[in-house]
Design a protein around this motif. Structure first.
Motif, mmCIF file in Angstrom:
data_model
loop_
_atom_site.group_PDB
_atom_site.id
_atom_site.type_symbol
_atom_site.label_atom_id
_atom_site.label_comp_id
_atom_site.label_asym_id
_atom_site.label_seq_id
_atom_site.Cartn_x
_atom_site.Cartn_y
_atom_site.Cartn_z
ATOM 1 N N UNK A 58 0.870 -1.171 0.000
ATOM 2 C CA UNK A 58 0.000 0.000 0.000
ATOM 3 C C UNK A 58 0.907 1.221 0.000
ATOM 4 N N UNK A 59 0.781 2.035 -1.018
ATOM 5 C CA UNK A 59 1.649 3.198 -1.128
ATOM 6 C C UNK A 59 1.200 4.289 -0.154
ATOM 7 N N UNK A 60 2.157 4.882 0.566
ATOM 8 C CA UNK A 60 1.818 5.978 1.478
ATOM 9 C C UNK A 60 1.271 7.183 0.697
ATOM 10 N N UNK A 61 0.476 7.990 1.370
ATOM 11 C CA UNK A 61 -0.119 9.179 0.736
ATOM 12 C C UNK A 61 0.954 10.086 0.138
ATOM 13 N N UNK A 62 2.088 10.208 0.807
ATOM 14 C CA UNK A 62 3.179 11.053 0.308
ATOM 15 C C UNK A 62 3.672 10.572 -1.065
ATOM 16 N N UNK A 63 3.801 9.275 -1.217
ATOM 17 C CA UNK A 63 4.245 8.715 -2.497
ATOM 18 C C UNK A 63 3.184 8.976 -3.571
ATOM 19 N N UNK A 64 1.928 8.765 -3.229
ATOM 20 C CA UNK A 64 0.852 9.008 -4.194
ATOM 21 C C UNK A 64 0.828 10.465 -4.640
ATOM 22 N N UNK A 65 1.058 11.395 -3.724
ATOM 23 C CA UNK A 65 1.113 12.821 -4.081
ATOM 24 C C UNK A 65 2.278 13.105 -5.024
ATOM 25 N N UNK A 66 3.424 12.526 -4.737
ATOM 26 C CA UNK A 66 4.587 12.725 -5.614
ATOM 27 C C UNK A 66 4.320 12.163 -7.007
ATOM 28 N N UNK A 67 3.694 10.996 -7.073
ATOM 29 C CA UNK A 67 3.380 10.401 -8.367
ATOM 30 C C UNK A 67 2.410 11.290 -9.144
ATOM 31 N N UNK A 68 1.423 11.849 -8.453
ATOM 32 C CA UNK A 68 0.480 12.756 -9.104
ATOM 33 C C UNK A 68 1.177 14.005 -9.624
ATOM 34 N N UNK A 69 2.153 14.524 -8.862
ATOM 35 C CA UNK A 69 2.901 15.702 -9.311
ATOM 36 C C UNK A 69 3.698 15.408 -10.577
ATOM 37 N N UNK A 70 4.307 14.236 -10.624
ATOM 38 C CA UNK A 70 5.071 13.868 -11.822
ATOM 39 C C UNK A 70 4.141 13.813 -13.026
ATOM 40 N N UNK A 71 2.983 13.193 -12.851
ATOM 41 C CA UNK A 71 2.024 13.111 -13.959
ATOM 42 C C UNK A 71 1.631 14.505 -14.428
ATOM 43 N N UNK A 72 1.397 15.428 -13.500
ATOM 44 C CA UNK A 72 1.018 16.791 -13.864
ATOM 45 C C UNK A 72 2.193 17.530 -14.514
ATOM 46 N N UNK A 73 3.381 17.392 -13.943
ATOM 47 C CA UNK A 73 4.566 18.086 -14.462
ATOM 48 C C UNK A 73 4.947 17.621 -15.859
ATOM 49 N N UNK A 74 4.693 16.368 -16.156
ATOM 50 C CA UNK A 74 5.106 15.811 -17.445
ATOM 51 C C UNK A 74 3.943 15.715 -18.427
ATOM 52 N N UNK A 75 2.829 16.358 -18.072
ATOM 53 C CA UNK A 75 1.675 16.401 -18.972
ATOM 54 C C UNK A 75 1.383 15.014 -19.523
ATOM 55 N N UNK A 76 1.137 14.088 -18.617
ATOM 56 C CA UNK A 76 0.976 12.678 -18.992
ATOM 57 C C UNK A 76 -0.421 12.386 -19.541
ATOM 58 N N UNK A 77 -0.879 13.182 -20.484
ATOM 59 C CA UNK A 77 -2.192 12.965 -21.075
ATOM 60 C C UNK A 77 -2.272 11.668 -21.846
ATOM 61 N N UNK A 78 -1.129 11.160 -22.266
ATOM 62 C CA UNK A 78 -1.111 9.896 -22.999
ATOM 63 C C UNK A 78 -1.451 8.734 -22.075
ATOM 64 N N UNK A 79 -1.425 8.998 -20.761
ATOM 65 C CA UNK A 79 -1.730 7.958 -19.782
ATOM 66 C C UNK A 79 -3.231 7.724 -19.735
ATOM 67 N N UNK A 80 -3.648 6.468 -19.781
ATOM 68 C CA UNK A 80 -5.076 6.163 -19.814
ATOM 69 C C UNK A 80 -5.805 6.574 -18.551
ATOM 70 N N UNK A 81 -5.068 6.851 -17.460
ATOM 71 C CA UNK A 81 -5.691 7.259 -16.216
ATOM 72 C C UNK A 81 -5.900 8.760 -16.156
ATOM 73 N N UNK A 82 -5.585 9.467 -17.245
ATOM 74 C CA UNK A 82 -5.854 10.903 -17.339
ATOM 75 C C UNK A 82 -4.926 11.710 -16.519
#
Length: 82
Positions: A58-82
């Motif tokens: 189970x990923x800690x909330x801190x890790x999930x937040x960092x992962x979300x930031x990377x997705x936003x920073x890298x404009x990961x629109x190609x990712x099926x999870x949006x």
């Protein structure tokens, strides 16, 4: 080049938190709303081990937040999870 930078960011998060990047990726995918199963393929038995270990992670909330930031920073629109 953009995808490599994005992947490097994800690996960096895993390393900072003492996680295996593959296990982190599987655990993250499994934590997404609406995901019922994660499909993977392996040609060797040892390739399935991180997948199996991720089922107990189970990923800690801190890790999930960092992962979300990377997705936003890298404009990961190609990712099926949006």
């Amino acid at each position: 080049e953009r995808m490599i930078a994005c992947a490097d960011s994800y690996v960096g998060i895993a390393c900072r938190h003492g996680l295996d990047p593959i296990e982190m990726a599987f655990a993250w995918a499994a934590s997404r709303l609406g995901v019922a199963a994660i499909l993977t393929s392996c040609s060797r038995l040892e390739q399935i081990e991180p997948y199996l270990r991720s089922a107990h992670l189970t990923l800690p909330a801190e890790v999930l937040l960092e992962l979300d930031r990377v997705r936003a920073d890298h404009d990961a629109r190609w990712n099926i999870f949006g």
